[in-house]
Design an enzyme around this catalytic site. Structure first.
Site, short mmCIF file in Angstrom:
data_model
loop_
_atom_site.label_atom_id
_atom_site.label_comp_id
_atom_site.label_asym_id
_atom_site.label_seq_id
_atom_site.Cartn_x
_atom_site.Cartn_y
_atom_site.Cartn_z
N HIS A 1 -6.47 28.45 9.48
CA HIS A 1 -5.51 29.03 8.54
C HIS A 1 -4.36 29.70 9.30
CE1 HIS A 1 -7.67 29.11 4.43
NE2 HIS A 1 -8.12 28.09 5.16
N THR B 1 -17.75 19.63 8.56
CA THR B 1 -19.16 19.38 8.84
C THR B 1 -19.93 20.68 9.03
OG1 THR B 1 -20.66 18.05 10.21
CG2 THR B 1 -18.94 19.23 11.35
N ASP C 1 -20.75 17.68 14.11
CA ASP C 1 -20.87 16.26 14.44
C ASP C 1 -20.13 15.43 13.40
OD1 ASP C 1 -22.46 16.39 12.19
OD2 ASP C 1 -24.30 15.71 13.15
#
Length: 358
Positions: free
Chosen positions: A63, A193, A219
């Site tokens: 951000h 993820t 991953d």
């Protein structure tokens, strides 16, 4: 008299020390920050809180750089400044960064005279990514440059952060404003993820992965989930429209994707609401029809002439080949490249970390 001279000498030495430190960041400092992140994490016993901690550190760094606009007279970018009270940044101040937050305390006690907040946030995010990567093998040390300057104010920066509504936002933010490619954008979004969405912060509830445990691994599974699951539209008619998969029978926690995740594979602007796979059944019920009937509204793919087909090709590349496979290399390499671009945007004269500072 002697006391006054001693104070003056110590003050002079402190000034010299600070000046020297600001002109050199070494490998020991970089990995000291990594160890502090690991130590703080080790003291968090609740798995959901740990997911929020790790995901929040990466989100905070993102951000800070996603407000970069190369076309603006005030470009922003990684400058240690976030509009904490903006809706898009909810959940960062008070839990990741605040006066009493462990990470904040570490910075001000140990590193504020060595690196800027902007540098520190990126180094902390790098630490998370390394620690959660497969066999802790993905180390972004060689891709890190330091020397960013912090800003005291960044009014309007929150309005530049995408909120997950689709690929038009991706184009506006990542491609147009930040100058990245589809390949870069798809790689950076792979950071989903890890972490989770929280209804009280973003309006989106759930993990991107099937479980909290899998949300603690950095991953390529994010891409596998997009192409393999039955995704159905959720929160229809609200500002928080997104996708969900499974039910309480298949998941202990909700698993979701934003429209800006799904648009890397499906044209969510052409058809929405929709369901990704209309021929899957569970206990005799079409998996598209749990909340509302969507088995008659299948999500559509992009045509080969659509510019966004590059996102589809990138996603397939990051999957690493025919499934199942354990090939993380395409994703890790692309993420490292995209992360470097995003974190250095708008900065000149950044420097490499030295082996030693004398």
């Amino acid at each position: 008299m002697v006391k006054s001279i001693l104070i003056a000498v110590l003050s002079s030495l402190a000034t010299i020390s600070t000046s020297v430190a600001q002109h050199c960041v070494d490998k020991a400092t970089y990995y000291a920050i990594d160890r502090h992140v690991e130590r703080i994490a080790s003291e968090i016993t609740d798995e959901d809180e740990l997911v929020h901690f790790f995901g929040g550190i990466v989100r905070q760094a993102a951000h800070d750089f996603m407000d970069y606009d190369r076309h603006s007279d005030i470009p922003y970018g990684s400058d240690g400044c976030i509009e904490w009270d903006h809706e898009v940044n909810k959940g960062l101040w008070g839990s990741i960064w605040c006066d009493s937050c462990p990470l904040t305390k570490v910075y001000y006690r140990k590193f504020q005279h060595i690196v800027s907040k902007a540098d520190f946030w990126i180094m902390a995010a790098n630490a998370v990514i390394r620690q959660l990567s497969i066999d802790q093998s993905f180390d972004l040390f060689d891709k890190f440059l330091w020397g960013r300057k912090d800003s005291d104010s960044c009014v309007g920066s929150g309005d530049r952060i995408p909120i997950g509504k689709g690929c038009m936002e991706i184009e506006d933010t990542f491609l147009d404003a930040m100058g990245l490619t589809w390949k870069d954008a798809v790689a950076l979004m792979g950071a989903h993820t890890i972490g989770a969405g929280h209804e009280e912060f973003s309006g989106h509830e759930g993990y991107w992965m099937p479980s909290s445990a899998e949300s603690l691994v950095f991953d390529k599974q994010y891409y596998e989930e997009i192409i393999s699951r039955v995704w159905r539209s959720r929160n229809l008619g609200t500002e928080e429209e997104d996708f969900i998969t499974g039910t309480e029978e298949t998941h202990d926690e909700p698993q979701m994707m934003l429209k800006s995740d799904m648009c890397f594979w499906y044209d969510t602007e052409e058809v929405y609401p929709c369901c990704s796979r209309t021929n899957r059944f569970l206990n005799g019920t079409n998996e598209c029809d749990w909340e509302v009937v969507l088995s008659d509204k299948e999500c559509v793919k992009y045509s080969s002439s659509n510019p966004r087909i590059e996102a589809v090709r990138s996603l397939l590349e990051y999957v690493g080949g025919s499934l199942p496979n354990k090939n993380q290399d395409p994703f890790y390499k692309a993420f490292a490249t995209a992360w470097f671009k995003a974190t250095t945007n708008g900065h000149e004269n950044l420097q490499a970390v030295r082996r030693f500072c004398w």
